[in-house]
Design an enzyme around this catalytic site. Structure first.
Site, PDB file in Angstrom:
ATOM      1  N   GLY A   5       0.831  -1.202   0.000  1.00 24.10           N
ATOM      2  CA  GLY A   5       0.000   0.000   0.000  1.00 24.10           C
ATOM      3  C   GLY A   5       0.857   1.239   0.000  1.00 24.10           C
ATOM      4  O   GLY A   5       1.972   1.262  -0.511  1.00 24.10           O
ATOM      5  N   ASP A   6       0.336   2.280   0.597  1.00 24.29           N
ATOM      6  CA  ASP A   6       1.073   3.533   0.634  1.00 24.29           C
ATOM      7  C   ASP A   6       2.345   3.390   1.446  1.00 24.29           C
ATOM      8  O   ASP A   6       2.318   2.896   2.573  1.00 24.29           O
ATOM      9  CB  ASP A   6       0.201   4.631   1.258  1.00 24.29           C
ATOM     10  CG  ASP A   6      -0.968   4.993   0.355  1.00 24.29           C
ATOM     11  OD1 ASP A   6      -0.849   4.770  -0.857  1.00 24.29           O
ATOM     12  OD2 ASP A   6      -1.987   5.480   0.880  1.00 24.29           O
ATOM     13  N   PRO A   7       3.504   3.824   0.908  1.00 22.31           N
ATOM     14  CA  PRO A   7       4.762   3.728   1.648  1.00 22.31           C
ATOM     15  C   PRO A   7       4.829   4.771   2.750  1.00 22.31           C
ATOM     16  O   PRO A   7       4.127   5.782   2.723  1.00 22.31           O
ATOM     17  CB  PRO A   7       5.820   4.002   0.573  1.00 22.31           C
ATOM     18  CG  PRO A   7       5.113   4.867  -0.420  1.00 22.31           C
ATOM     19  CD  PRO A   7       3.685   4.398  -0.437  1.00 22.31           C
ATOM     20  N   ARG A  67      -1.554   7.552  -8.958  1.00 18.28           N
ATOM     21  CA  ARG A  67      -1.920   8.367  -7.802  1.00 18.28           C
ATOM     22  C   ARG A  67      -0.912   9.505  -7.655  1.00 18.28           C
ATOM     23  O   ARG A  67       0.064   9.401  -6.933  1.00 18.28           O
ATOM     24  CB  ARG A  67      -1.966   7.504  -6.541  1.00 18.28           C
ATOM     25  CG  ARG A  67      -3.030   6.413  -6.603  1.00 18.28           C
ATOM     26  CD  ARG A  67      -3.011   5.543  -5.368  1.00 18.28           C
ATOM     27  NE  ARG A  67      -3.322   6.310  -4.168  1.00 18.28           N
ATOM     28  CZ  ARG A  67      -3.367   5.776  -2.950  1.00 18.28           C
ATOM     29  NH1 ARG A  67      -3.109   4.495  -2.776  1.00 18.28           N
ATOM     30  NH2 ARG A  67      -3.664   6.538  -1.915  1.00 18.28           N
TER      31      ARG A  67
END
Length: 269
Positions: A5-7, A67
Site C-alpha cells: 500500500g502507501d509507503p 496516484r
C-alpha cells in the site's frame, strides 16, 4: 506477507511564515535528496542491482504514477546520483539526489522492470531540499510547540528565535546581487533591476540564472532572472540586468529617489 500500500514517507519540510511565503516557492523547484527502501519482488544478485541502478543516473523519461497530483504526461527529469547503501535479501536501502518533480516511487518501479522482477518503494525519507538538510537547521514540530509554550507562558523567546530562520536563508543557495539604496524602493514598486542600480555582483551568474537581490545591509529585496552574465553586468553602464519575478521588500521602507512618468520609472535626481 508484506503489504504494498502507501509507503511510509517522512523527512525535511521547509515551512514559511508571513511574507516569507512569497519566496518559499523557489525551493519547490530546487533539487531534492532522499533515502529510501526499495523492495524487489524477486531474487537478484546484489551486483546486478547496483549496476542497474547506476544506469538511471542522468536524464530519464518518467510518467507520473496513477496516484499523483499532476497530469500523467511523459516528461524528462534528472537523477544527479544514486548510491546503494545496503542490500538485505530483497530490500535495497539507497540514497538518491534528483531534480524537483521526480517521483521516487516511479523510479523504484522502473528499476524493478529493468531488473525483470518488478519492485516497489517501501519507505522514503527526504533528507534534503536544496541547502536545507537533516543535519542542519531542522527541528521537529514537538520542539516548535515547546518553544512556543515557553514564549507564551514564560516570556522567553530565545528558543523560538533559534528555530525560526530569517527569510534570507531561503535564498542562500542562489547567486546574489547587491543593489544600491537608491534602487531598492523602485524594485519594491515593480521596477526591473537596471545596471546603474547594482553595487556588487557574484562572479558565477549566467544569463537566465535565478538570482537573489539584496540591500547593502544584507536584506532580501527580490528574486529574478538574470538577463546578463556577471561580466556583462560589470562592464555595462545601462540596460536591464535582472527581470524581477518575486518581490519581498515592502514599498516605502527605503527612501524613494525615483518618480513615475506614465508607465516609466525614472530617477528623480
Amino acid at each position: 506477507m508484506v503489504g504494498r500500500g502507501d509507503p511510509k514517507v517522512t523527512g525535511v519540510l521547509p515551512v514559511a511564515l508571513d511574507r516569507a511565503t512569497r519566496v518559499i516557492g523557489i525551493l519547490m523547484h530546487s533539487y531534492k535528496e532522499y533515502v529510501g527502501v526499495m523492495e524487489l519482488h524477486g531474487d537478484v544478485e546484489p551486483e546486478k542491482v547496483i549496476e542497474t541502478m547506476k544506469m538511471f543516473v542522468g536524464k530519464i523519461y518518467q510518467r507520473p504514477p496513477l496516484r499523483s497530483s499532476v497530469k500523467r504526461s511523459l516528461r524528462i527529469r534528472e537523477i544527479y546520483s544514486i548510491d546503494v547503501l545496503e542490500i538485505e535479501n530483497r530490500r535495497v536501502l539507497f540514497r538518491v539526489k534528483c531534480q524537483s518533480g521526480t517521483y521516487v516511487r516511479k523510479l523504484c518501479h522502473d528499476i524493478g522492470l529493468l531488473l525483470g522482477v518488478e519492485a516497489h518503494m517501501r519507505e522514503l525519507r527526504r533528507i534534503g531540499v536544496a541547502h536545507f538538510t537533516e543535519n542542519r537547521d531542522i527541528v521537529t514540530l514537538h520542539e516548535v510547540s515547546e518553544a512556543l509554550y515557553i514564549w507564551r507562558n514564560l516570556g522567553d523567546e530565545s528558543f523560538l528565535r533559534k528555530m525560526i530562520l530569517p527569510v534570507e536563508y531561503i535564498v542562500a543557495f542562489l547567486p546574489k546581487i547587491v543593489v544600491k539604496d537608491s534602487a531598492v524602493d523602485a524594485i519594491a514598486h515593480g521596477a526591473q533591476l537596471a545596471v546603474p542600480g547594482i553595487s556588487i555582483v557574484a562572479k558565477n551568474i549566467n544569463r537566465d540564472d535565478r538570482v537573489a537581490i539584496f540591500t547593502l545591509k544584507g536584506e532580501l529585496v527580490a528574486i529574478g532572472r538574470a538577463t546578463m552574465n556577471s561580466e556583462e553586468m560589470v562592464k555595462s553602464d545601462r540596460g536591464i540586468a535582472v527581470k524581477i519575478e518575486r518581490v519581498y521588500m515592502e514599498p516605502n521602507i527605503y527612501p524613494s529617489v525615483w518618480r513615475k512618468s506614465g508607465d516609466k520609472i525614472e530617477k528623480d535626481v
